[in-house]
Design a protein around this motif. Sequence first.
Motif, PDB file in Angstrom:
ATOM      1  N   ARG A   1     -22.701  35.158 -34.646  1.00 52.21           N
ATOM      2  CA  ARG A   1     -22.100  35.951 -33.506  1.00 52.21           C
ATOM      3  C   ARG A   1     -21.225  37.096 -34.154  1.00 52.21           C
ATOM      4  O   ARG A   1     -21.029  38.107 -33.587  1.00 52.21           O
ATOM      5  N   ALA A   2     -20.385  36.874 -35.142  1.00 55.85           N
ATOM      6  CA  ALA A   2     -19.695  37.625 -35.711  1.00 55.85           C
ATOM      7  C   ALA A   2     -20.395  38.691 -36.739  1.00 55.85           C
ATOM      8  O   ALA A   2     -19.692  39.683 -37.049  1.00 55.85           O
ATOM      9  N   GLY A   3     -21.508  38.633 -37.024  1.00 54.98           N
ATOM     10  CA  GLY A   3     -22.270  39.428 -37.909  1.00 54.98           C
ATOM     11  C   GLY A   3     -22.054  39.145 -39.243  1.00 54.98           C
ATOM     12  O   GLY A   3     -22.235  40.301 -40.291  1.00 54.98           O
ATOM     13  N   LYS A   4     -21.475  37.999 -39.654  1.00 54.47           N
ATOM     14  CA  LYS A   4     -21.008  37.819 -41.045  1.00 54.47           C
ATOM     15  C   LYS A   4     -22.190  37.160 -41.660  1.00 54.47           C
ATOM     16  O   LYS A   4     -22.953  36.319 -41.437  1.00 54.47           O
ATOM     17  N   THR A   5     -22.439  37.720 -43.074  1.00 59.75           N
ATOM     18  CA  THR A   5     -23.374  37.010 -43.975  1.00 59.75           C
ATOM     19  C   THR A   5     -22.784  36.728 -45.270  1.00 59.75           C
ATOM     20  O   THR A   5     -21.682  37.514 -45.664  1.00 59.75           O
TER      21      THR A   5
END
Lengths: 391, 266
Positions: A296-300
């Motif tokens: 959801r936060a766009g973190k990878t």
Amino acid sequence: MEFWHFSEQSMHPAWDAIQGPTKVLVDNRHCDPQTAHELYNRYLDEWVIADQLGYNIFVNEHHASANCMSASCLLTLGILARQTKNARLLCLGVPVTNRTDPYRVAEELAMIDVISGGRLEIGLVKASPFELAMSNQSPARIMDRYWEAHDFIVKALTYDGGPFSWEGEFYNYRNVNVWPRPLQQPMPPMWITASGAGTGRKVAQLGYVCATFFNGAGTRPLFEAYKDEYRKTWKRPAPIDRFAYLAITCCGRNEKEVATRFAKMKPYLDVQPRTPKGWTNPPGYESAELNAGALRAGKTGRINFGLPENPSRQDMADGGILFSGTPDQMYDQITKFSDRAGGIGHLLMLAQAGYLAHEETVDSMTLFATEVAPRLREYAREKDMELTEAA
Amino acid sequence: MFIAPLPDHRTIAGAEVEMMIKGTGQPLLFLHAGHGVEPTDPLIDHLAKSYQVIVPSHPGFGASARPEGVDTIDDLAYAYLDLLENLGLTDVVLVGVSFGAWLAAELAIKGSGRFAKVVLIDAVGCKFGDRETRDIADIYATTIEQIPDLFFADHDKAMAALGNLDFKAMSDASVMRFARNREALLLFGWSPTLYNPKLRRRLHRIKVPTLVLWGAQDKVVSPDYGRHYAAAIPGATFEVVEAAGHYGYLEQPEAFGAKIDAFLTA
């Protein structure tokens, strides 16, 4: 405060030629065995010198990596158990979630403790996510496996008398009988690594040393949770020797020397996160809730040192990533960070990183041991009184 | 696709499992692929015109609970036998896709006598090649961004099916479904990667008419792998659908539907 010399035993001469990931998929022709021979011996020499300088010793392991050629922390410790005299010997740690055979782990730990005359300190860790590619152990239910391995190893090391059997969910043994038993009775001191409050509380319940790596601003909430849980469990405040912190350290006599050494060590931070994207966080390694939140936060990926773009030396010190300076500057940086974290009792020092040469490494270590360590020991004594008497 | 909940619930092996039942007629158990299932699946809609299609979200997948002790493909197969017994279903058409087709094969070899016909679509679950050649792509060594081109033949259709992988635009529940599906697929298929070493020599136990259907552009398991699969099941027929990847049933639902119709009505 106790000081622990650490090095990842890197194959740094190969870094320039490596395109793409430095781990897991990296072509092993980049690791020249003759160069590896020289480097392994250099790094072992540095630990022997660390022992003579009054440091303790900390070793780790990784696999298929140009950042760390130590394929077994217990193999490294096995050598140092014989070649050093006074240092405590910490493996931080044995990645028990990668090991198919915790019985063998217990045997090797006991053997090192006995050979070293009771100098072993045991860290059992959850393997880095990318290590599961090589060990082939499942990321799913990894912490269930971790705790069964932990419970098994503790029982195997502390069991007096004849054999016992173990029929667990993950491990099965008909005849567990560790020879020899550890020299330190009932068993050597235990360490666990943590970054978040949840794990910190578990470590506090066990009373083990809580170690955290490059955790920066996350350190204080972790240590606060540990202190809270420790007080609930043990009915007394946690002493400062329960808290360990890992950072890169670089000491020099003057600005010019420090700047030169800093520039050689800093590339470690650029190379270290070069993990193949598919292996930064396999499903199951973290909880589905955490993974959903990250999506959801766009973190990878997982590694984030939490530093600003193009961090300065001061940013690195403030962030608890790399302490560098003259002896006075280092004392100042480390005490300030320790105060912000709520008290650090063990400084785990990555004192060889990047391209720092042998002579520079030894000089930096020597300078720190003679000019900084005694003052930090005094600081920690006072801090410990503050922690335990304020209660 | 894969991110909307199923409308109903049933208990399997003591765990609350999401379920959808569509259509009327002969019962058809649809076992979904590893990335999940959702109510608007076009192949399910097609089958529901002629059958009572029963679509659970497997235990551990989507919003289905994973019962204590269910952590292998064999556990899942027995959980489904429990479900069929509880629902009193016999003469069931069994259709599975990818991971669900592996599960269907594991169910069909167990001799329950509850199945009339079996359809396996781009199945995994078996090892046919030598020890140094991988039969099944290592889907666990990939990133989420690689899913579209690995699992589909057509990138645009893949992105449409996957909500453009735009997790920020999805609800929390949808992203949680996606994360749980990936985790469960890893739990049940990690190693050996997506197969049971015993299954190949047990496939002869499937005694009912079987259709093995394959996407011509499957990059997870090739059509040749599908031919081996069909050859190991007595009397099974093998057919290929063009312009279809591993999840080709989502790309060419009409073509897959037509071949299944022809097989089931023959």
